[in-house]
Motif scaffolding. Structure first.
Motif, PDB file in Angstrom:
ATOM      1  N   ILE A  19       2.678  -0.800   4.003  1.00  0.00           N
ATOM      2  CA  ILE A  19       2.891   0.203   2.729  1.00  0.00           C
ATOM      3  C   ILE A  19       1.693   1.271   2.369  1.00  0.00           C
ATOM      4  N   GLN A  22       1.866   3.797   5.211  1.00  0.00           N
ATOM      5  CA  GLN A  22       2.716   4.817   5.189  1.00  0.00           C
ATOM      6  C   GLN A  22       2.623   5.681   3.782  1.00  0.00           C
ATOM      7  N   ALA A  93       4.573   1.878  -2.496  1.00  0.00           N
ATOM      8  CA  ALA A  93       5.577   2.338  -1.546  1.00  0.00           C
ATOM      9  C   ALA A  93       6.104   3.425  -2.237  1.00  0.00           C
TER      10      ALA A  93
END
Length: 168
Positions: A19, A22, A93
């Motif tokens: 998470i 990303q 996220a």
């Protein structure tokens, strides 16, 4: 969404690392994308958890994001001085953003700092383009400390990190 903040479990280290990585990649915060040397550091939640407190935001069983709370100077701290706690690696996220998880994680760190004996302030570093995070910090009372801004990679002039502090 019912957000709970709690310490990360070891089985959450790898997914939280993904998470975090990303979030930085999708926000364009890594100069070299997947080849950036900071990417493995972002993914290595287990190392952060060995030296500091890693907290996660969850909605039921769903992992929304996390943060590292550093109670003072040490191997995981970048800028904390004696009497200061530091917030590191805040990430939510993409699909969970805008629902309060980031703010809840920062609030949890501030609460931990207030409960830490001898802690008088919370500090953090952030990139210039992290405007949403800046709004969270400022809403919670953090102020810019430009005299502490620093560059983790001196040969990259545009990577100067901005610093914030909350006096407790």
């Amino acid at each position: 969404m019912d957000i709970t903040i709690r310490p990360a479990n070891p089985d959450e280290h790898e997914p939280l690392g993904e998470i975090t990585a990303q979030a930085y990649l999708q926000d364009g915060l890594l100069d070299y994308g997947e080849g950036d040397e900071y990417l493995p550091v972002l993914k290595d939640v287990a190392s952060r958890a060995a030296a500091a407190d890693v907290l996660v935001a969850v909605d039921g069983e769903r992992l929304l994001g996390g943060v590292t709370f550093v109670a003072g100077p040490g191997p995981v701290a970048d800028i904390a001085r004696p009497g200061e706690a530091e917030i590191r690696a805040l990430a939510v996220a993409h699909e969970a953003r805008g629902r309060g998880a980031g703010e809840a994680l920062v609030r949890a760190c501030v609460d931990r700092a207030r409960a830490t004996e001898g802690c008088a302030a919370v500090v953090l570093s952030t990139q210039r383009s992290m405007h949403t995070a800046h709004r969270i910090y400022e809403r919670l009372g953090f102020v810019r400390t430009p005299e502490r801004d620093w560059n983790p990679v001196p040969h990259l002039d545009d990577l100067t990190l901005l610093t914030y502090q909350l006096t407790l």
